[in-house]
Design an enzyme around this catalytic site. Structure first.
Site, PDB file in Angstrom:
ATOM      1  CG  HIS A   1      -1.807   1.220   1.273  1.00  0.00           C
ATOM      2  ND1 HIS A   1      -2.894   1.397   0.455  1.00  0.00           N
ATOM      3  CD2 HIS A   1      -1.730   2.344   2.034  1.00  0.00           C
ATOM      4  CE1 HIS A   1      -3.467   2.560   0.707  1.00  0.00           C
ATOM      5  NE2 HIS A   1      -2.778   3.162   1.658  1.00  0.00           N
ATOM      6  CE1 TYR A   2       6.187   5.143   2.228  1.00  0.00           C
ATOM      7  CE2 TYR A   2       7.442   3.337   1.275  1.00  0.00           C
ATOM      8  CZ  TYR A   2       7.372   4.639   1.718  1.00  0.00           C
ATOM      9  OH  TYR A   2       8.468   5.443   1.649  1.00  0.00           O
ATOM     10  CG  LEU A   3       6.438  -0.121  -1.952  1.00  0.00           C
ATOM     11  CD1 LEU A   3       6.896  -1.522  -2.337  1.00  0.00           C
ATOM     12  CD2 LEU A   3       7.594   0.870  -2.053  1.00  0.00           C
TER      13      LEU A   3
ATOM     14  CE  LYS B   1       7.093   7.811  -0.228  1.00  0.00           C
ATOM     15  NZ  LYS B   1       7.362   9.266  -0.064  1.00  0.00           N
TER      16      LYS B   1
END
Length: 213
Positions: free
Chosen positions: A125-127, A130
Site C-alpha cells: 500500500h505504501y509503495l 508512492k
C-alpha cells in the site's frame, strides 16, 4: 535557491535542513506541523513554517523556488494516513508548486515504487501511494527529480553511493544522512533534471555518482 523542505521534522528531513543550511547556495524554509518544533528548525538554520499536508498548505510555497518533498506518514500509522500523506499530500504539493511556478521539485520516493505489487505484502500500500505521487510528478510539467533509496538506516553517512535508473541488486541499504545529501545535491545537477533513479550505499562519491547517471 530558496528551498522549502516538506517533512522537515522527520529524521531524514532534519538532515536535509541541516545540509541546506550549511550550504552557501541555499536558503531553507522548514515546513513543520507543530509550533513546538520551530526551535529545532531554527537551531538547524532554517526558517520554520507551520502547515499541515492534510489541509491547504499552499501558503508554505510562497517566496521559494524549489521544493524537497521528504514527508512520510511513518511505519506506525495505518493505510488511511499513508494515503493522506504519502500520496495525497505529495500530489497537493506538486499541484501547489505548479500554481506557484516553482523551478525545481525533488521527490523522496522509495525503491519498489515502480512495481509496488512485487514488494513485501506489508509495504504494498505504501509503495502504491508512492507510485501514484511519482506518476503525478512525472506528468506535472515541473522540473523534477525522483530519488528512490533502498532500505534506510540511521547510520552515519559515508558520502558514497551507487546510483542508477534501476539497481540490479537491491539488497543493500543506505543511511538517511546520505539520502539527504543526495536530495540536496540534485537541486543543481542538470544531468538529473527530469530523471528517476535508485540509490544505495556504495563506493562512489555522491556528486560523482549523480553526475554519471
Amino acid at each position: 535557491m530558496h528551498v522549502l523542505v516538506i517533512g522537515a521534522n522527520g529524521t531524514t528531513g532534519k538532515h536535509i535542513v541541516e545540509k541546506l543550511s550549511n550550504s552557501s547556495q541555499h536558503i531553507v524554509r522548514a515546513m513543520i506541523r507543530k509550533m513546538e518544533q520551530a526551535k529545532d528548525m531554527e537551531a538547524l538554520g532554517a526558517r520554520p513554517i507551520v502547515a499541515d499536508l492534510e489541509q491547504d498548505f499552499s501558503y508554505a510555497l510562497e517566496d521559494v523556488n524549489a521544493v524537497i518533498f521528504a514527508a512520510g506518514s511513518g511505519s506506525k500509522t495505518g493505510p488511511e494516513k499513508t494515503t493522506a500523506v504519502d500520496e495525497q499530500g505529495a500530489i497537493k504539493a506538486i499541484d501547489f508548486a505548479k500554481e506557484k511556478g516553482i523551478e525545481r521539485f525533488v521527490m523522496l520516493s522509495s525503491m519498489g515504487a515502480d512495481l509496488p505489487l512485487q514488494g513485501p505484502k506489508g509495504l504494498q500500500h505504501y509503495l502504491e501511494a508512492k507510485q501514484k505521487a511519482d506518476q503525478h510528478l512525472l506528468t506535472s510539467g515541473l522540473n523534477f527529480t525522483i530519488v528512490r533509496p533502498g532500505r534506510l538506516t540511521d547510520d552515519r553517512g559515508i558520502g558514497k553511493i551507487i546510483a542508477a535508473p534501476s539497481i540490479e541488486d537491491k539488497s543493500g541499504s543506505i543511511s538517511r544522512e546520505d539520502v539527504a545529501e543526495v536530495l540536496v545535491e540534485v537541486l543543481l545537477i542538470e544531468s538529473v533534471y527530469h530523471q528517476t533513479f535508485e540509490i544505495l550505499g556504495g563506493s562512489i562519491p555522491i556528486k560523482e555518482a549523480l553526475e554519471t547517471i
